[in-house]
Scaffold this motif. Structure first.
Motif, PDB file in Angstrom:
ATOM      1  N   UNK A   1       0.787  -1.223   0.000  1.00 51.05           N
ATOM      2  CA  UNK A   1       0.000   0.000   0.000  1.00 51.05           C
ATOM      3  C   UNK A   1       0.819   1.272   0.000  1.00 51.05           C
ATOM      4  N   UNK A   2       2.132   1.155  -0.055  1.00 53.39           N
ATOM      5  CA  UNK A   2       2.976   2.337   0.096  1.00 53.39           C
ATOM      6  C   UNK A   2       2.845   3.323  -1.056  1.00 53.39           C
ATOM      7  N   UNK A   3       2.579   2.827  -2.252  1.00 51.78           N
ATOM      8  CA  UNK A   3       2.586   3.688  -3.434  1.00 51.78           C
ATOM      9  C   UNK A   3       1.266   3.641  -4.200  1.00 51.78           C
ATOM     10  N   UNK A   4       0.175   3.276  -3.500  1.00 50.98           N
ATOM     11  CA  UNK A   4      -1.126   3.118  -4.154  1.00 50.98           C
ATOM     12  C   UNK A   4      -2.033   4.318  -3.910  1.00 50.98           C
ATOM     13  N   UNK A   5      -2.928   4.562  -4.858  1.00 51.47           N
ATOM     14  CA  UNK A   5      -3.999   5.530  -4.642  1.00 51.47           C
ATOM     15  C   UNK A   5      -5.038   4.937  -3.693  1.00 51.47           C
TER      16      UNK A   5
ATOM     17  N   UNK B   1       0.254  11.719   1.086  1.00 47.13           N
ATOM     18  CA  UNK B   1       0.733  10.336   1.044  1.00 47.13           C
ATOM     19  C   UNK B   1      -0.007   9.515  -0.012  1.00 47.13           C
ATOM     20  N   UNK B   2      -1.336   9.724  -0.133  1.00 46.23           N
ATOM     21  CA  UNK B   2      -2.141   8.979  -1.100  1.00 46.23           C
ATOM     22  C   UNK B   2      -2.289   9.700  -2.438  1.00 46.23           C
ATOM     23  N   UNK B   3      -1.625  10.837  -2.571  1.00 44.02           N
ATOM     24  CA  UNK B   3      -1.697  11.565  -3.830  1.00 44.02           C
ATOM     25  C   UNK B   3      -3.081  12.095  -4.140  1.00 44.02           C
ATOM     26  N   UNK B   4      -3.858  12.399  -3.107  1.00 39.86           N
ATOM     27  CA  UNK B   4      -5.246  12.808  -3.313  1.00 39.86           C
ATOM     28  C   UNK B   4      -5.380  14.255  -3.755  1.00 39.86           C
ATOM     29  N   UNK B   5      -4.395  15.080  -3.427  1.00 44.18           N
ATOM     30  CA  UNK B   5      -4.447  16.477  -3.801  1.00 44.18           C
ATOM     31  C   UNK B   5      -4.423  17.395  -2.598  1.00 44.18           C
ATOM     32  N   UNK B   6      -4.538  18.683  -2.842  1.00 45.58           N
ATOM     33  CA  UNK B   6      -4.501  19.712  -1.800  1.00 45.58           C
ATOM     34  C   UNK B   6      -5.917  20.234  -1.601  1.00 45.58           C
ATOM     35  N   UNK B   7      -6.456  20.075  -0.419  1.00 40.76           N
ATOM     36  CA  UNK B   7      -7.809  20.548  -0.136  1.00 40.76           C
ATOM     37  C   UNK B   7      -7.871  22.072  -0.221  1.00 40.76           C
TER      38      UNK B   7
ATOM     39  N   UNK C   1     -16.248  25.882   8.534  1.00 39.49           N
ATOM     40  CA  UNK C   1     -15.515  25.509   9.739  1.00 39.49           C
ATOM     41  C   UNK C   1     -14.549  24.379   9.377  1.00 39.49           C
ATOM     42  N   UNK C   2     -13.247  24.631   9.528  1.00 35.77           N
ATOM     43  CA  UNK C   2     -12.207  23.678   9.147  1.00 35.77           C
ATOM     44  C   UNK C   2     -11.393  23.291  10.374  1.00 35.77           C
ATOM     45  N   UNK C   3     -11.134  22.008  10.513  1.00 37.91           N
ATOM     46  CA  UNK C   3     -10.299  21.470  11.583  1.00 37.91           C
ATOM     47  C   UNK C   3      -9.242  20.566  10.958  1.00 37.91           C
ATOM     48  N   UNK C   4      -8.427  19.950  11.799  1.00 41.16           N
ATOM     49  CA  UNK C   4      -7.371  19.058  11.318  1.00 41.16           C
ATOM     50  C   UNK C   4      -7.611  17.621  11.759  1.00 41.16           C
ATOM     51  N   UNK C   5      -7.115  16.681  10.957  1.00 40.00           N
ATOM     52  CA  UNK C   5      -7.110  15.273  11.315  1.00 40.00           C
ATOM     53  C   UNK C   5      -5.830  14.630  10.844  1.00 40.00           C
ATOM     54  N   UNK C   6      -5.320  13.691  11.615  1.00 39.06           N
ATOM     55  CA  UNK C   6      -4.112  12.980  11.175  1.00 39.06           C
ATOM     56  C   UNK C   6      -4.455  11.843  10.223  1.00 39.06           C
ATOM     57  N   UNK C   7      -5.719  11.425  10.184  1.00 41.13           N
ATOM     58  CA  UNK C   7      -6.191  10.274   9.420  1.00 41.13           C
ATOM     59  C   UNK C   7      -5.509   9.008   9.934  1.00 41.13           C
ATOM     60  N   UNK C   8      -5.761   7.887   9.295  1.00 42.18           N
ATOM     61  CA  UNK C   8      -5.237   6.621   9.773  1.00 42.18           C
ATOM     62  C   UNK C   8      -3.737   6.500   9.591  1.00 42.18           C
ATOM     63  N   UNK C   9      -3.118   5.722  10.461  1.00 38.15           N
ATOM     64  CA  UNK C   9      -1.672   5.560  10.423  1.00 38.15           C
ATOM     65  C   UNK C   9      -1.224   4.579   9.354  1.00 38.15           C
ATOM     66  N   UNK C  10      -2.157   4.078   8.529  1.00 42.91           N
ATOM     67  CA  UNK C  10      -1.754   3.315   7.358  1.00 42.91           C
ATOM     68  C   UNK C  10      -1.695   4.204   6.129  1.00 42.91           C
ATOM     69  N   UNK C  11      -2.127   5.457   6.252  1.00 43.15           N
ATOM     70  CA  UNK C  11      -2.090   6.370   5.111  1.00 43.15           C
ATOM     71  C   UNK C  11      -1.409   7.674   5.457  1.00 43.15           C
TER      72      UNK C  11
END
Length: 445
Positions: free
Chosen positions: A77-81, A294-300, A311-321
């Motif tokens: 999963x290191x280099x996958x979308x 990390x997932x190449x999803x883009x810049x929000x 209203x915008x906050x932050x998240x670290x998301x899962x530690x696999x991504x």
């Protein structure tokens, strides 16, 4: 009632209505609340020196998948979308159980605490081999962090055209019944609550329209918040257009998934109309910059969202991504990405710090948290800026994001010290790390 005095900070960053920063100030904690902020405060209780330190409100994490701390840096999963990454990891996650959920949550929450986080949500959407939401709730209680777990779910497996394997999906009636169970057992709506439960079907590509609508109705009947993934990348937009005939924002609005009691993760591909919709309805966004990179999803489009009033906050998301779980690193990355996209003046260090503290509390519906003011909960982070990372810094507040340090010196939650001199006081860390590594090796097969 016992008092704690944080004395002589280089700067106290209040995040109050005027965003005051007080040089040489003290913070007095009485019970679980901030009793006073100012210079020359006194107490007969415990005194902790903040000389050479910046004191901020505790950081707030609004999106995580704590169980994923067991699957960091998985080769396939290191280099996958996003969709390919999920396909790689689903079979591994299907081998987890209650112990894996509890231990991985402790590891992820400990990592967050060391990065200045006092309040974290979690999105647990799979329950293999007897795992339950309370596995993570008990882990947070042991550590002492303020916790907003969400009862996630997946109901459409591969055989029905969904992305997850059939072994990881649940019957929709069972999902709704368990949402009721965990809300009744663990949700505390009171001011100062240490645990609030949300309802969180995983994503539009893993649950039905019916479940999304029923989940929204259930959450509002119970008075709890709603959370899901939305508009994460181009694949996500294409799926919505193909399956639902509309963009994700329209899909969310049609099913009752907008409002002040809703926050969506990622929102990388929101368009101008969707940004306006979120601003008008006070719908929140959990921005996950490191995972998006990390997932190449883009810049929000965070600058556009903030300017529109979202209203915008932050998240670290899962530690696999991500594959890390540092909230102060997310704040830095959020600032840098907006500068890459919009110019060097697009976001200041102070605005990013505001998003990481007050912004998170606002998105999670916690007016009792997010700032250092009398009457607010005593959740605060103390950062030592006298060391190597910030040496030579002219502005110690901006240095938190522009230079360092990457870890807190002290952390308080509800007036209780969770981190002392850079060490977590409530956990046997060597034992926890050894257990985590044992469980990860077992998952590798």
């Amino acid at each position: 009632m016992h008092e704690i005095l944080i004395r002589g900070a280089e700067v106290v960053v209040t995040m109050d209505a005027t965003r005051r920063e007080l040089a040489g100030a003290d913070v007095l904690i009485r019970g679980g609340q901030i009793a006073a902020v100012g210079a020359g405060l006194a107490t007969d209780g415990t005194v902790i020196s903040a000389h050479g330190c910046v004191v901020t409100p505790g950081l707030v994490n609004t999106h995580h998948h704590l169980y994923q701390t067991l699957t960091r840096a998985v080769p396939g999963g290191q280099d996958a979308l996003l969709f390919g990454w999920l396909k790689t990891l689903y079979p591994i996650w299907a081998r987890m159980g209650p112990e894996e959920m509890r231990v991985s949550a402790q590891v992820g929450l400990a990592e967050l605490a060391l990065s200045g986080c006092t309040l974290s949500s979690d999105h647990l959407y799979l329950y293999p081999n007897g795992a339950r939401l309370e596995d993570t709730i008990h882990a947070a209680a042991e550590l002492g962090l303020r916790f907003h777990p969400t009862r996630g779910a997946m109901s459409i497996g591969e055989s029905a055209g969904g992305l997850p394997p059939d072994s990881l999906v649940e019957r929709e009636a069972d999902i709704l019944n368990d949402c009721i169970r965990v809300i009744d057992a663990f949700h505390d709506p009171r001011e100062g609550s240490m645990c609030r439960v949300g309802v969180a079907p995983c994503s539009p590509f893993s649950v039905s329209r019916g479940l999304m609508k029923d989940a929204a109705d259930l959450a509002r009947d119970k008075g709890v918040m709603l959370h899901t993934h939305l508009a994460e990348n181009d694949e996500d937009i294409a799926y919505s257009l193909a399956q639902f005939g509309c963009r994700p924002g329209q899909y969310a609005e049609d099913l009752g998934w907008t409002g002040a009691d809703v926050w969506h993760a990622h929102c990388v591909r929101l368009d101008a109309a969707e940004i306006d919709l979120f601003a008008r309805t006070k719908t929140g966004v959990a921005h996950c910059p490191c995972s998006n990179c990390r997932l190449g999803s883009g810049i929000a489009p965070v600058r556009a969202m903030r300017d529109a009033g979202v209203r915008v906050a932050l998240g670290v998301d899962g530690s696999a991504s991500n594959d890390a779980g540092s909230l102060i690193a997310e704040a830095r990355m959020a600032m840098l990405l907006q500068r890459v996209q919009n110019g060097a003046d697009a976001m200041s260090a102070r605005e990013a710090l505001e998003i990481a503290t007050l912004g998170g509390a606002q998105v999670l519906g916690r007016p009792d948290c997010g700032s250092l003011e009398p009457g607010k909960r005593a959740d605060l982070a103390i950062w030592d800026v006298s060391g190597l990372e910030a040496a030579g810094a002219w502005d110690p507040v901006a240095a938190l994001l522009l230079a360092g340090p990457p870890r807190v010196k002290h952390l308080f939650v509800e007036g209780r010290q969770i981190v002392a001199d850079g060490q977590i006081a409530t956990l046997d860390m060597p034992r926890l790390i050894a257990t985590q590594n044992r469980l990860a090796r077992a998952l590798m097969g």
